[in-house]
Design a protein around this motif. Structure first.
Motif, mmCIF file in Angstrom:
data_model
loop_
_atom_site.group_PDB
_atom_site.id
_atom_site.type_symbol
_atom_site.label_atom_id
_atom_site.label_comp_id
_atom_site.label_asym_id
_atom_site.label_seq_id
_atom_site.Cartn_x
_atom_site.Cartn_y
_atom_site.Cartn_z
ATOM 1 N N LEU A 163 29.543 56.174 37.454
ATOM 2 C CA LEU A 163 29.724 55.103 38.432
ATOM 3 C C LEU A 163 28.379 54.625 38.982
ATOM 4 O O LEU A 163 28.171 53.424 39.193
ATOM 5 N N GLU A 164 27.477 55.551 39.217
ATOM 6 C CA GLU A 164 26.151 55.183 39.726
ATOM 7 C C GLU A 164 25.381 54.367 38.692
ATOM 8 O O GLU A 164 24.738 53.366 39.025
ATOM 9 N N ARG A 195 31.122 60.548 38.407
ATOM 10 C CA ARG A 195 30.328 60.112 39.566
ATOM 11 C C ARG A 195 28.978 59.552 39.122
ATOM 12 O O ARG A 195 28.537 58.509 39.607
ATOM 13 N N PHE A 209 28.226 50.703 40.600
ATOM 14 C CA PHE A 209 29.333 50.622 41.542
ATOM 15 C C PHE A 209 28.790 50.641 42.968
ATOM 16 O O PHE A 209 27.935 51.440 43.305
ATOM 17 N N ASP A 210 29.298 49.746 43.802
ATOM 18 C CA ASP A 210 28.838 49.654 45.183
ATOM 19 C C ASP A 210 29.690 50.562 46.066
ATOM 20 O O ASP A 210 30.817 50.225 46.429
ATOM 21 N N PHE A 211 29.158 51.724 46.384
ATOM 22 C CA PHE A 211 29.886 52.692 47.197
ATOM 23 C C PHE A 211 30.012 52.236 48.643
ATOM 24 O O PHE A 211 30.854 52.737 49.376
ATOM 25 N N ARG A 269 31.216 49.524 49.605
ATOM 26 C CA ARG A 269 32.443 48.743 49.751
ATOM 27 C C ARG A 269 33.675 49.616 49.967
ATOM 28 O O ARG A 269 34.741 49.100 50.259
#
Length: 78
Positions: A29-30, A26, A34-36, A38
């Motif tokens: 990803l940040e 997690r 990463f565009d959460f 979407r």
């Protein structure tokens, strides 16, 4: 038994490793950007309550960081 290993027992090593790996993923990803927003669930939640999706993902980031801080030392020492 030391102070870091009070809540984590020997039988929970697999669960602890899994949760720690998910928390690290997690945070990774940040870091990668990463565009959460979407994600389909975030889109739907964002339509119902303005800005709630972003707050939930920010809370998840803080929970992941806390999980790493509080479980990694105990897991690495065992």
């Amino acid at each position: 038994m030391n102070i870091l290993n009070i809540t984590l027992g020997e039988s929970n090593d697999l669960i602890t490793a899994s949760i720690l790996a998910l928390a690290c993923f997690r945070v990774w990803l940040e870091i990668m950007g990463f565009d959460f927003n979407r994600l389909p669930l975030t889109k739907r939640l964002g339509q119902q309550i303005q800005g709630s999706g972003q707050r939930i993902h920010r809370f998840g980031l803080w929970m992941s960081i806390g999980t790493i801080i509080f479980t990694a030392p105990s897991f690495l020492l065992s």
